[in-house]
Structures are given as C-alpha cells and as structure tokens.
Write a protein that holds these residues in place. Structure first.
Motif, short mmCIF file in Angstrom:
data_model
loop_
_atom_site.label_atom_id
_atom_site.label_comp_id
_atom_site.label_asym_id
_atom_site.label_seq_id
_atom_site.Cartn_x
_atom_site.Cartn_y
_atom_site.Cartn_z
N PRO A 105 -12.77 -22.04 1.70
CA PRO A 105 -13.05 -20.63 1.42
C PRO A 105 -12.05 -20.05 0.44
CG PRO A 105 -11.96 -20.84 3.54
CD PRO A 105 -12.23 -22.24 3.04
N GLY A 106 -12.47 -19.05 -0.25
CA GLY A 106 -11.58 -18.32 -1.14
C GLY A 106 -11.95 -16.85 -1.09
N ILE A 107 -10.98 -16.02 -0.91
CA ILE A 107 -11.21 -14.57 -0.86
C ILE A 107 -10.31 -13.92 -1.89
CG2 ILE A 107 -11.05 -12.50 0.57
CD1 ILE A 107 -11.37 -14.37 3.02
N ILE A 108 -10.88 -13.00 -2.65
CA ILE A 108 -10.11 -12.28 -3.67
C ILE A 108 -10.24 -10.80 -3.40
CG2 ILE A 108 -9.86 -11.77 -6.12
CD1 ILE A 108 -11.20 -14.54 -6.63
N LYS A 109 -9.11 -10.12 -3.36
CA LYS A 109 -9.10 -8.66 -3.20
C LYS A 109 -8.42 -8.05 -4.41
CE LYS A 109 -7.50 -4.86 -0.38
NZ LYS A 109 -6.60 -4.41 0.66
N TRP A 110 -9.13 -7.17 -5.06
CA TRP A 110 -8.58 -6.45 -6.22
C TRP A 110 -9.28 -5.10 -6.26
CZ3 TRP A 110 -9.21 -8.28 -11.98
CH2 TRP A 110 -8.32 -7.58 -12.79
N PRO A 111 -8.75 -4.13 -5.54
CA PRO A 111 -9.42 -2.83 -5.41
C PRO A 111 -9.77 -2.21 -6.77
CG PRO A 111 -7.55 -2.95 -3.93
CD PRO A 111 -7.48 -4.16 -4.82
N GLY A 112 -11.00 -1.73 -6.85
CA GLY A 112 -11.46 -1.10 -8.09
C GLY A 112 -11.95 -2.08 -9.14
N LYS B 245 0.82 -1.18 0.00
CA LYS B 245 0.00 0.00 0.00
C LYS B 245 0.87 1.25 0.00
CE LYS B 245 -4.36 1.06 2.14
NZ LYS B 245 -5.22 0.82 3.29
N ASP B 246 1.92 1.25 0.81
CA ASP B 246 2.81 2.39 0.91
C ASP B 246 3.55 2.67 -0.39
OD1 ASP B 246 2.02 2.69 3.53
OD2 ASP B 246 3.78 1.71 4.37
N LEU B 247 3.74 1.64 -1.21
CA LEU B 247 4.46 1.80 -2.48
C LEU B 247 3.54 2.23 -3.62
CD1 LEU B 247 6.80 -1.33 -2.26
CD2 LEU B 247 7.37 1.05 -1.77
N GLY B 248 2.23 2.29 -3.36
CA GLY B 248 1.29 2.75 -4.37
C GLY B 248 0.83 1.71 -5.36
N GLY B 249 1.08 0.44 -5.11
CA GLY B 249 0.70 -0.60 -6.06
C GLY B 249 -0.58 -1.34 -5.72
N GLU B 250 -1.29 -0.88 -4.69
CA GLU B 250 -2.47 -1.62 -4.24
C GLU B 250 -3.54 -1.77 -5.32
OE1 GLU B 250 -5.47 -1.85 -0.44
OE2 GLU B 250 -4.57 0.08 -0.92
N GLN B 251 -3.76 -0.75 -6.12
CA GLN B 251 -4.78 -0.81 -7.17
C GLN B 251 -4.42 -1.80 -8.28
OE1 GLN B 251 -7.78 0.75 -6.94
NE2 GLN B 251 -7.09 1.42 -4.93
N ASP B 252 -3.14 -2.13 -8.40
CA ASP B 252 -2.68 -3.05 -9.44
C ASP B 252 -2.34 -4.43 -8.89
OD1 ASP B 252 -2.81 -1.01 -11.37
OD2 ASP B 252 -0.87 -0.27 -10.75
N THR B 253 -2.77 -4.72 -7.67
CA THR B 253 -2.42 -5.98 -7.03
C THR B 253 -3.67 -6.82 -6.78
OG1 THR B 253 -0.53 -4.93 -5.95
CG2 THR B 253 -1.29 -7.03 -5.03
N VAL B 254 -3.62 -8.07 -7.22
CA VAL B 254 -4.70 -9.01 -6.96
C VAL B 254 -4.21 -9.96 -5.87
CG1 VAL B 254 -6.20 -10.80 -7.92
CG2 VAL B 254 -5.39 -8.94 -9.38
#
Length: 111
Positions: A48-55, A1-10
C-alpha cells in the motif's frame, strides 16, 4: 499542524516488501497475493501507499497505477522545483501530475 506548515507538507506512507513469511502468521499476510518478502511474486512487491498533501491531493483519491518508492525522489524534486542531478540515471519518475489528478496514468511502462 500547530506550526502552520500542513498545507506545505507532503506525507508519503508506504511499506517495504511483503510479509515476512519465515515468521509465519506473526510476520503478516499478503492476503490474496502469493508469497511475500524477498520474492518477486505479487505478495512480495505489492504494497500500500498513501499520500497526503492537503489542497493538492484530493482526499479519498484512488489510483491503480504501478508505482515504486524509486518515484518519490523525482516526484519531490518536481514538486519543489529542484533539478535532478545531471549525468545521473534516475530510476523513478515524477508522479506529481498523477497525485494531483492532472494525469490519470504514467504514459510509460514501469517495467
């Protein structure tokens, strides 16, 4: 998150097989499902399976589709625009449209 890559990370969070029944209660529980690890009963394969991919993946979205970890490779290939290897049978399927809400089911049988 601090590096700014959160939006591009799945992020895929999942588990392998069910509880380790040989360890009794310290091995976990499959809840209402029968059996566990090393079996083909629902308690051994339903995880269970959880997927996080902001936006891209809506927060709180829920799917009842049957999927497998085999699906992660072709899904990531589709997301990144990478071709699958030619001449190789890939067991999984691209789930990116289900993840993003563009499609509600697989349109094919899993098994």
């Amino acid at each position: 998150k601090d590096l700014g890559g959160e939006q591009d990370t799945v992020v895929f969070f999942t588990s392998d097989n069910g509880p380790w029944l040989i360890k009794r209660w310290s091995g976990g529980s499959a809840g209402p499902f029968f059996e566990g690890k090393a079996t083909t009963w629902e308690g051994g394969i339903r995880e269970p399976g959880i997927i996080k991919w902001p936006g891209k993946v809506p927060a709180g979205a829920l799917s009842h589709e049957i999927v497998t970890t085999y699906d992660i490779f072709p899904t990531l290939a589709a997301i990144t625009g990478s071709p699958l290897p030619p001449g190789v049978v890939i067991d999984g399927q691209d789930l990116s449209k289900i993840m993003t809400g563009q499609q509600t089911n697989r349109h094919s049988r899993c098994i």
